[in-house]
Design an enzyme around this catalytic site. Structure first.
Site, PDB file in Angstrom:
ATOM      1  N   SER A 103       0.831  -1.196   0.000  1.00 38.31           N
ATOM      2  CA  SER A 103       0.000   0.000   0.000  1.00 38.31           C
ATOM      3  C   SER A 103       0.868   1.248   0.000  1.00 38.31           C
ATOM      4  CB  SER A 103      -0.890   0.009   1.247  1.00 38.31           C
ATOM      5  OG  SER A 103      -1.528   1.251   1.423  1.00 38.31           O
ATOM      6  N   TYR A 132      -1.953  -0.366  10.285  1.00 36.71           N
ATOM      7  CA  TYR A 132      -1.993  -0.783   8.880  1.00 36.71           C
ATOM      8  C   TYR A 132      -0.671  -0.459   8.196  1.00 36.71           C
ATOM      9  CZ  TYR A 132      -3.660  -1.172   4.051  1.00 36.71           C
ATOM     10  OH  TYR A 132      -3.820  -1.521   2.734  1.00 36.71           O
ATOM     11  N   LYS A 174       2.052  -3.103   6.453  1.00 36.19           N
ATOM     12  CA  LYS A 174       2.452  -3.004   5.053  1.00 36.19           C
ATOM     13  C   LYS A 174       3.935  -2.662   4.920  1.00 36.19           C
ATOM     14  CE  LYS A 174      -1.484  -3.952   3.051  1.00 36.19           C
ATOM     15  NZ  LYS A 174      -1.652  -5.148   2.183  1.00 36.19           N
TER      16      LYS A 174
END
Length: 243
Positions: A135, A148, A152
């Site tokens: 991402s 998050y 990633k």
């Protein structure tokens, strides 16, 4: 385009929705032998009926799920690690549960799936390609994305380590790092024009990505056209990271 993927055995995780779903569709269209892995049996059944892909129902956040996949897989030429989870929380409110869940599926499942696929590729002695779907959140700071982004970022770091360790076996490992991609779920989540404008204003191209704009670079990295590309973290973000 991507004719060399015809007949290749490719595993796609997170295949029951989003980028994973579109990746399976496009790989099947070029004649790849796709195994779609996800938790949702109903969605996998729909995908299989639509594309002819083989399906494996498994929760990759658990060791048992990884073992199910390992027991069912045969030959593998490529892997797309697309299984992912996003739980957004402010840094001051981040919870251990959300952090652990995202690390389990975004990072640990990527490591375990890559390991079992790489072992097969090494035994086959014909190399292969792994693409990790990361991402833009691993490359730039985004509010409420602490857990998050960490998961990633771990995926991107693993991409580089796998590249270094498995290159001698002709196994290429790369990451793609998309911006918001307009899958059906994302269209709902970003339907508020004001919310969308706040993000697209940070993207030099001024818009979000369409699914095919992410899937085609994934397929490129799986293909022989990318035969000298490994260890790359590729933003597919309309210039967000550069802006």
């Amino acid at each position: 385009m991507f004719e060399d993927l015809k007949g290749k055995a490719i595993v796609v995780t997170g295949a029951s929705s989003g980028i994973g779903w579109f990746t399976v569709e496009q790989l099947c269209l070029v004649g790849a032998k796709v195994t779609a892995v996800a938790r949702n049996p109903q969605k996998l059944s729909e995908l299989s009926e639509m594309t002819g892909c083989h399906v494996i129902v498994a929760d990759l956040a658990n060791v048992a799920g990884i073992e199910i996949v390992d027991a069912e897989l045969g030959r593998v030429d490529g892997l797309v690690n697309c299984a992912g989870l996003a739980i957004l929380e402010p840094c001051v409110d981040v919870t251990d549960s959300a952090f652990d869940q995202q690390m389990a599926i975004n990072a640990r499942a990527t490591a375990m799936m890559s390991k079992l696929v790489a072992r097969r590729m090494i035994a086959q002695q014909q190399g292969g390609a792994i693409v990790n779907v990361s991402s833009q959140a691993s490359l730039a700071s985004l509010t409420d994305h602490l857990s998050y982004s960490a998961s990633k970022g771990a995926m991107d770091a693993m991409t580089r380590v796998m590249c270094a360790e498995w290159g001698s076996h002709n196994i290429r490992v790369n990451s793609v790092n998309p911006t918001v991609t307009l899958t059906p779920m994302a269209k709902v989540g970003w339907s508020d024009p004001q919310k969308a404008a706040a993000m697209t204003s940070r993207i030099p191209l001024g818009r979000f990505a369409e699914p095919l704009e992410v899937v085609q670079p994934i397929m490129f990295l799986l293909s022989s056209a990318a035969s000298m590309i490994s260890g790359v973290t590729l933003p597919i973000d309309g210039g967000f990271v550069a802006g």
